[in-house]
Write an enzyme that holds these catalytic residues in place. Structure first.
Site, PDB file in Angstrom:
ATOM      1  N   SER A 207       1.040  -1.427   0.027  1.00  0.00           N
ATOM      2  CA  SER A 207      -0.021  -0.112  -0.102  1.00  0.00           C
ATOM      3  C   SER A 207       1.057   1.348   0.112  1.00  0.00           C
ATOM      4  O   SER A 207       1.675   1.648  -0.541  1.00  0.00           O
ATOM      5  CB  SER A 207      -0.605   0.112   1.216  1.00  0.00           C
ATOM      6  OG  SER A 207      -2.235   0.525   0.515  1.00  0.00           O
ATOM      7  N   HIS A 467      -7.300  -5.741  -0.761  1.00  0.00           N
ATOM      8  CA  HIS A 467      -6.288  -4.851  -0.933  1.00  0.00           C
ATOM      9  C   HIS A 467      -5.614  -5.514   0.754  1.00  0.00           C
ATOM     10  O   HIS A 467      -6.206  -5.798   2.064  1.00  0.00           O
ATOM     11  CB  HIS A 467      -6.376  -3.583   0.278  1.00  0.00           C
ATOM     12  CG  HIS A 467      -5.568  -2.526   0.229  1.00  0.00           C
ATOM     13  ND1 HIS A 467      -4.710  -2.364  -1.435  1.00  0.00           N
ATOM     14  CD2 HIS A 467      -4.830  -1.832   1.188  1.00  0.00           C
ATOM     15  CE1 HIS A 467      -3.414  -1.689  -0.529  1.00  0.00           C
ATOM     16  NE2 HIS A 467      -4.012  -1.585   0.047  1.00  0.00           N
TER      17      HIS A 467
END
Length: 545
Positions: A207, A467
């Protein structure tokens, strides 16, 4: 720059003269003195080791300075790292302040039961929007079980303390990125004392950590501190990574904390240095439009070329096109529903109305979309923003309303705009302008529970492969159940072997299980590896014109 040269010169002496005590592997000699770690069964840990002077007082909003204090007593390296001060959106209640301003440390984890005398090294840069999180947010028990790699976790300044910028040389920004850089220099020069191989360092992140890794790679001198890099679900071209509009936010921050009289960067910086760190960080709540959107009100910026020790002074696209970046093997990834990280919060049922926040998008799309999708500061007129917002909605939802039933289309929009498209553009640019191997994979294997369920606070929705579903097979995370399925166990071990083989590869090759990654440099099409519960296969995509 002087600090980096000094460390590199001194490092030659440190490596030759410092070592752990073979009779007591918990005791390690560093230039600062002796430290003692902890025995954790199958690995040793040496935590909270300072690599920079505390960034407080006059050192706040400045490039980090190498840690130079000498320890008269043995340093206690058994305490877990503190969080860098942050406004943590996941803390319940109104007061979300956490952490400490004095936080610039690394933590080293070394295998214990192994036939190796030395180990390749994985340096991890943590994620979570450049705003919160920390070196201890992900576990490392799974990573350490193979006993093949040393792990080093890096802490760095976050939010306004790490990234406020007026866009000029006086308050240039990117202090968090500069922290990461100094930490990597520290690892390069000191890891041999822990049994690490300074010539075999792989830098990875997820991320915002992935975006950070890519930004580090875009410095030509990255090759001095690492051999290869992997960016999981984050790269420098993602629209939420490099920001615009920083100057306005910097002066707005000043107004909020009582520096409203400042009309220039020098005065603003001086005033902000005089304020309690807690006030500066708590001011983050004033930049949120709703819930915790935008996720990243303070993040990396393109610095002024006149800024001292500028980290980057060109946009990443221009850096890549120039070819003036580190020529090291690099891999970049995304998951098929990466955008769930940003979209899932819209499915949380609101206490006041009992309905999902996504329903409110029907009336607030033109207000909220520029913040949700990070184009608020990249367009000059309201008309441009409205036109783009209208185009996106029409392309992905047509005439349908925002609802739980249309959530997957919204999530696909978020995935494409915030992750997938920019990953493929980045891959294509590196393919055209780079010389070292460039790889990519897309992961499609949903976890039973993951960040989607955590953000939406519900388990009745299928979020797909969101994610972190891949990265959390390497480093465990509280948002997913700790027990892996049999297919995830196989994938997890393949990931760990992939990291080990990548850092040791002499020619930069990369493999996952039985599949070899295809290098994009020299290829006429984009090459990605698809990883699913059923195995892996190579994909080819048309390149960009």
């Amino acid at each position: 720059m002087y600090c980096e040269k000094l460390i590199l010169l001194l490092g030659c002496f440190w490596i030759s003269s410092s070592a752990s005590d073979p009779a007591d592997p918990l005791l390690v000699d560093l230039p600062n003195g002796k430290l003692r770690g902890r025995d954790n069964g199958n690995y040793y840990s040496y935590e909270s080791l300072p690599y920079a002077e505390p960034p407080v007082g006059d050192l706040r909003f400045e490039a980090p300075q190498p840690y130079k204090q000498q320890w008269t007593d043995t340093f206690d390296a058994t305490q877990p790292p503190v969080l860098c001060m942050q406004w943590d959106q996941f803390i319940q209640g109104d007061d979300k302040l956490a952490g400490n301003e004095d936080c610039l440390t690394v933590s080293v984890y070394r295998p214990k039961n192994s036939s190796r005398n030395s180990f390749p090294v994985v340096a991890q840069i943590h994620g979570v929007a450049f705003m919160f999180g920390g070196a201890s947010q992900n576990g490392h028990e799974n990573f350490m079980r193979e006993g093949n790699l040393i792990l080093v976790k890096i802490s760095y300044r976050l939010g306004p303390l790490g990234f406020v910028s007026t866009g000029d040389a006086d308050l240039s920004g990117n202090f968090g990125l500069k922290d990461q850089r100094l930490a990597l220099l520290w690892i390069k020069q000191n890891i041999a004392s822990f049994g690490g191989e300074p010539e075999n360092i792989l830098v990875i992140g997820h991320s915002a950590g992935g975006g950070s890794v890519h930004l580090q790679v875009l410095r030509e001198d990255f090759s001095k501190v690492a051999k290869a890099a992997i960016s999981f679900s984050g790269n420098a071209l993602d629209p939420w990574v490099v920001q615009q509009g920083g100057r306005g936010r910097a002066f707005e921050l000043g107004r909020i904390v009582g520096c409203g009289q400042a009309s220039d960067s020098v005065t603003l910086k001086k005033c902000l240095k005089s304020k309690p760190a807690s006030e500066i960080v708590s001011a983050v709540r004033n930049f949120l439009v709703f819930a915790y959107v935008p996720f990243t009100p303070f993040g990396p910026v393109v610095e002024s070329p006149e800024a001292p020790e500028a980290f980057i002074s060109q946009h990443p696209i221009d850096i890549i096109k120039s070819g003036k970046f580190a020529q090291v093997p690099w891999a970049v990834t995304y998951t098929t529903e990466d955008g769930g990280y940003n979209a899932a919060l819209l499915l949380e049922k609101q206490a006041s109305s009992g309905r999902e926040l996504i329903v409110d998008l029907n009336d607030r799309w033109f207000d909220w979309a520029p913040y949700l999708l990070f184009y608020r500061d990249s367009m000059t007129t309201i008309k441009d923003m409205d036109d783009y917002s209208r185009k996106l909605r029409q392309e992905y939802l047509g005439d349908r309303r925002f609802s739980v039933e249309s959530y997957w289309d919204l999530q696909r929009l978020f995935t494409d705009v915030l992750f997938k498209n920019s990953t493929e553009i980045s891959l294509d640019l590196h393919r055209k302008h780079g010389k070292s191997p460039v790889y990519a994979f897309v992961y499609d294997n949903p976890a039973n529970t993951g960040i989607g369920q955590g953000l939406a606070k519900r388990t009745d929705i299928n979020f797909g492969t969101v994610h972190g579903d891949d990265y959390f097979l390497i480093f465990e995370n509280i948002v997913r159940e700790p027990q892996l399925r049999s297919d995830e166990e196989i994938i997890s071990r393949n990931f760990l072997k992939m990291l080990n083989d990548f850092v040791l590869s002499e020619n930069g090759t990369l493999a996952f299980g039985t599949c070899d990654f295809q290098d994009n440099v020299g290829s006429s099409k984009l090459q990605l590896l698809s990883i699913t519960r059923n195995g892996c296969e190579n994909l080819e995509l048309e390149s960009f014109p």
